[in-house]
Design a protein around this motif. Structure first.
Motif, PDB file in Angstrom:
ATOM      1  N   VAL A  41      39.268  42.354  44.542  1.00  0.00           N
ATOM      2  CA  VAL A  41      38.415  41.790  43.907  1.00  0.00           C
ATOM      3  C   VAL A  41      38.937  41.128  42.557  1.00  0.00           C
ATOM      4  O   VAL A  41      38.350  39.854  42.069  1.00  0.00           O
ATOM      5  CB  VAL A  41      37.561  43.049  42.906  1.00  0.00           C
ATOM      6  N   SER A  42      39.868  41.378  42.188  1.00  0.00           N
ATOM      7  CA  SER A  42      40.902  40.742  41.186  1.00  0.00           C
ATOM      8  C   SER A  42      41.003  39.208  41.597  1.00  0.00           C
ATOM      9  O   SER A  42      40.955  38.123  40.832  1.00  0.00           O
ATOM     10  CB  SER A  42      42.464  40.992  40.999  1.00  0.00           C
ATOM     11  N   VAL A  43      41.310  38.802  43.176  1.00  0.00           N
ATOM     12  CA  VAL A  43      41.454  37.212  43.424  1.00  0.00           C
ATOM     13  C   VAL A  43      40.332  36.625  43.074  1.00  0.00           C
ATOM     14  O   VAL A  43      40.362  35.571  42.545  1.00  0.00           O
ATOM     15  CB  VAL A  43      41.724  37.407  44.829  1.00  0.00           C
ATOM     16  N   TYR A  44      38.999  37.068  43.368  1.00  0.00           N
ATOM     17  CA  TYR A  44      37.826  36.356  42.873  1.00  0.00           C
ATOM     18  C   TYR A  44      37.309  36.623  41.561  1.00  0.00           C
ATOM     19  O   TYR A  44      36.856  35.437  41.209  1.00  0.00           O
ATOM     20  CB  TYR A  44      36.861  37.124  44.063  1.00  0.00           C
ATOM     21  N   CYS A  76      28.368  34.845  37.255  1.00  0.00           N
ATOM     22  CA  CYS A  76      29.759  34.974  37.928  1.00  0.00           C
ATOM     23  C   CYS A  76      29.916  36.318  38.418  1.00  0.00           C
ATOM     24  O   CYS A  76      30.630  36.443  39.440  1.00  0.00           O
ATOM     25  CB  CYS A  76      30.447  34.931  36.613  1.00  0.00           C
ATOM     26  N   VAL A  77      29.599  37.206  37.934  1.00  0.00           N
ATOM     27  CA  VAL A  77      29.509  38.766  38.448  1.00  0.00           C
ATOM     28  C   VAL A  77      28.685  38.921  39.486  1.00  0.00           C
ATOM     29  O   VAL A  77      29.501  39.505  40.541  1.00  0.00           O
ATOM     30  CB  VAL A  77      29.099  39.816  37.428  1.00  0.00           C
ATOM     31  N   VAL A  78      27.781  38.309  39.823  1.00  0.00           N
ATOM     32  CA  VAL A  78      26.867  38.477  41.030  1.00  0.00           C
ATOM     33  C   VAL A  78      27.682  37.697  42.106  1.00  0.00           C
ATOM     34  O   VAL A  78      27.912  38.052  43.275  1.00  0.00           O
ATOM     35  CB  VAL A  78      25.404  38.016  40.885  1.00  0.00           C
ATOM     36  N   THR A  79      28.257  36.356  41.834  1.00  0.00           N
ATOM     37  CA  THR A  79      28.889  35.729  42.877  1.00  0.00           C
ATOM     38  C   THR A  79      30.040  36.511  43.449  1.00  0.00           C
ATOM     39  O   THR A  79      30.244  36.375  44.586  1.00  0.00           O
ATOM     40  CB  THR A  79      29.504  34.373  42.350  1.00  0.00           C
ATOM     41  N   MET A  80      30.765  37.168  42.296  1.00  0.00           N
ATOM     42  CA  MET A  80      31.833  37.945  42.880  1.00  0.00           C
ATOM     43  C   MET A  80      31.370  39.126  43.661  1.00  0.00           C
ATOM     44  O   MET A  80      32.118  39.164  44.863  1.00  0.00           O
ATOM     45  CB  MET A  80      32.619  38.514  41.538  1.00  0.00           C
ATOM     46  N   ALA A  81      30.464  39.716  43.375  1.00  0.00           N
ATOM     47  CA  ALA A  81      29.990  40.808  44.039  1.00  0.00           C
ATOM     48  C   ALA A  81      29.540  40.510  45.448  1.00  0.00           C
ATOM     49  O   ALA A  81      29.785  41.191  46.473  1.00  0.00           O
ATOM     50  CB  ALA A  81      28.875  41.695  43.355  1.00  0.00           C
ATOM     51  N   VAL A  82      28.723  39.140  45.601  1.00  0.00           N
ATOM     52  CA  VAL A  82      28.266  38.824  46.633  1.00  0.00           C
ATOM     53  C   VAL A  82      29.618  38.632  47.624  1.00  0.00           C
ATOM     54  O   VAL A  82      29.484  38.780  48.982  1.00  0.00           O
ATOM     55  CB  VAL A  82      27.336  37.933  46.849  1.00  0.00           C
ATOM     56  N   PHE A  89      32.000  43.400  54.813  1.00  0.00           N
ATOM     57  CA  PHE A  89      31.318  43.870  56.033  1.00  0.00           C
ATOM     58  C   PHE A  89      31.711  42.675  56.890  1.00  0.00           C
ATOM     59  O   PHE A  89      31.847  42.916  58.337  1.00  0.00           O
ATOM     60  CB  PHE A  89      29.653  43.324  55.856  1.00  0.00           C
ATOM     61  N   GLN A  90      32.253  41.591  56.627  1.00  0.00           N
ATOM     62  CA  GLN A  90      33.053  40.593  57.446  1.00  0.00           C
ATOM     63  C   GLN A  90      34.224  41.136  57.877  1.00  0.00           C
ATOM     64  O   GLN A  90      34.512  41.044  59.248  1.00  0.00           O
ATOM     65  CB  GLN A  90      33.349  39.172  56.661  1.00  0.00           C
ATOM     66  N   ALA A  91      34.895  42.154  57.758  1.00  0.00           N
ATOM     67  CA  ALA A  91      36.248  42.611  57.827  1.00  0.00           C
ATOM     68  C   ALA A  91      35.942  43.899  59.223  1.00  0.00           C
ATOM     69  O   ALA A  91      36.644  43.803  59.899  1.00  0.00           O
ATOM     70  CB  ALA A  91      36.835  43.408  57.098  1.00  0.00           C
ATOM     71  N   ILE A 142      38.572  43.653  53.018  1.00  0.00           N
ATOM     72  CA  ILE A 142      37.851  42.637  52.757  1.00  0.00           C
ATOM     73  C   ILE A 142      38.354  41.221  53.349  1.00  0.00           C
ATOM     74  O   ILE A 142      39.590  40.990  53.474  1.00  0.00           O
ATOM     75  CB  ILE A 142      37.856  42.203  51.289  1.00  0.00           C
ATOM     76  N   ARG A 143      37.688  40.493  54.119  1.00  0.00           N
ATOM     77  CA  ARG A 143      37.869  39.194  54.760  1.00  0.00           C
ATOM     78  C   ARG A 143      37.024  38.122  54.332  1.00  0.00           C
ATOM     79  O   ARG A 143      35.869  38.424  54.161  1.00  0.00           O
ATOM     80  CB  ARG A 143      37.893  39.323  56.335  1.00  0.00           C
ATOM     81  N   VAL A 144      37.672  37.166  53.820  1.00  0.00           N
ATOM     82  CA  VAL A 144      36.643  35.954  53.325  1.00  0.00           C
ATOM     83  C   VAL A 144      37.249  34.966  53.915  1.00  0.00           C
ATOM     84  O   VAL A 144      38.420  34.303  53.754  1.00  0.00           O
ATOM     85  CB  VAL A 144      36.652  36.060  51.777  1.00  0.00           C
ATOM     86  N   GLY A 145      36.421  33.995  54.712  1.00  0.00           N
ATOM     87  CA  GLY A 145      36.889  33.002  55.267  1.00  0.00           C
ATOM     88  C   GLY A 145      37.839  33.112  56.652  1.00  0.00           C
ATOM     89  O   GLY A 145      38.360  32.142  57.020  1.00  0.00           O
ATOM     90  N   THR A 146      38.049  34.392  56.812  1.00  0.00           N
ATOM     91  CA  THR A 146      38.646  34.662  58.171  1.00  0.00           C
ATOM     92  C   THR A 146      37.815  35.631  58.943  1.00  0.00           C
ATOM     93  O   THR A 146      37.112  36.360  58.296  1.00  0.00           O
ATOM     94  CB  THR A 146      40.147  35.259  57.863  1.00  0.00           C
ATOM     95  N   THR A 147      38.349  35.966  60.277  1.00  0.00           N
ATOM     96  CA  THR A 147      37.660  36.915  61.021  1.00  0.00           C
ATOM     97  C   THR A 147      38.524  37.719  61.928  1.00  0.00           C
ATOM     98  O   THR A 147      39.405  37.166  62.511  1.00  0.00           O
ATOM     99  CB  THR A 147      36.545  36.057  62.214  1.00  0.00           C
TER     100      THR A 147
END
Length: 350
Positions: free
Chosen positions: A27-30, A69-75, A82-84, A330-335
């Motif tokens: 979460v801190s990354v985002y 900002c908060v909603v964007t981070m949460a999404v 779920f991607q992970a 969490i995975r973002v941009g990877t699968t």
């Protein structure tokens, strides 16, 4: 939370704090990325004609910006969770220009299960189903089966039985990775560098119960036609390796170079040297493809092949993004993936 977990005895309380710390890391990354992005937009607005807009003086403007900002981070983080969980099968076609009694070989590569804090029965069931769907001749497990702690694997006997269900014509071969040892890690940093890090005996027993053949600096012949060489991790080679592991030239000296040579290990290092030594196909994991955007972009600066297929001279390198993950679930941009590699041999070569 990570530091609290580090001083607690292994168990449910320690696992709770560890997972909280892992998620907060993600979460801190985002939080940082979104904050910096918002500040950049603010600077642009203030130094252009947009800075005169009436909306900027509205008392509701800043709360709305904060909410966005908060909603964007949460999404991003919830979507990343779920991607992970969405394990996919990635298909590769590889031709080795050497004569071989085999016409083809269907090999499945998996790595980085990281069993323990986040990964368990559900993901391993999904992984085995996808592997078996590929109808593999050979399965290789390229390290980081564990997440530095055996005690926090829930239902290890059930998971071992699930893994034993992998259906492979020539067997399942495994190598240890840098996380396959009992070692305290806080925010990615390890301690006691001078101490030789070993896998726990429970880890070795689990690997045996799962039906994996654990080899180190050894090769096996597939149908007396092609070599599979299992190369130990450079820093965490395990108890079967005394001293330094074999160099690329030394490992090739143990085999007939006229036959196809497939090498797998945990980290995709020394690709040029392996290619020059005569390796035909190199398989690895470790990188997770960066796991989180934008780390998947910076990962490409660190590794010659961060993820996917790369031709290195006459050698083909394939690096998998892994099944599991380290840290936040969490995975973002990877699968997460299982790699199904269809290998053809040029039997007219030579």
């Amino acid at each position: 939370a990570m530091y609290i977990a580090a001083v607690l005895p292994k168990g449910k309380v320690e696992k709770f704090f560890r997972i909280v710390g892992y998620y907060w890391y993600g979460v801190s990354v985002y939080i940082i990325i979104i904050f910096l992005t918002a500040m950049l937009i603010r600077l642009i607005v203030l130094h252009t004609s947009l800075g005169q807009a009436d909306i900027l003086s509205d008392k509701r403007f800043l709360p709305i910006v904060g909410l966005v900002c908060v909603v964007t981070m949460a999404v991003i983080c919830i979507g990343g969770h779920f991607q992970a969980k969405r394990l996919q099968t990635t298909n590769y076609e590889v031709t080795i220009n050497k004569s071989c009694d085999l016409d083809e070989l269907n090999l499945v590569l998996v790595a980085d299960q990281h069993l323990g804090y986040n990964i368990g029965v559900e993901m391993m069931t999904q992984m085995v189903e996808k592997i078996n769907t590929c109808q593999p001749d050979l399965v290789v497990v390229a390290g980081d089966i564990f997440d530095n702690c055996f005690e926090n694997i829930e239902e290890p006997e059930i998971i071992a039985e699930i893994l034993k269900g992998i259906q492979s014509k020539y067997g399942v071969y495994a190598v240890l990775g840098n996380h396959d040892c009992e070692e305290e890690i806080i925010a990615g940093f390890t301690f006691n560098y001078d101490e030789k890090k070993e896998a726990d005996e429970d880890m070795y027993n689990f690997i045996e119960q799962a039906g994996f053949k654990l080899l180190c600096d050894q090769s096996v012949m597939i149908e007396d036609s092609a070599y599979l060489f299992v190369r130990p991790d450079e820093e965490r080679p395990g108890k079967y390796v005394e001293g330094e592991r074999l160099t690329p030239d030394e490992l090739m000296a143990t085999m007939d170079a006229s036959k196809p040579v497939i090498v797998f290990e945990h980290e995709p290092k020394f690709l040029d040297q392996l290619s020059e030594a005569g390796v035909d196909l190199h398989l690895a994991g470790h990188t997770h493809d960066g796991q989180l955007f934008p780390l998947n972009l910076t990962s490409k600066l660190v590794w010659k092949n961060s993820c996917g297929l790369l031709e290195v001279g006459d050698m083909t390198s394939i690096v998998t993004s892994g099944v599991g993950l380290y840290g936040p679930y969490i995975r973002v941009g990877t699968t997460p993936e299982v790699c199904d590699i269809h290998i053809s041999f040029n039997n007219r070569a030579g």
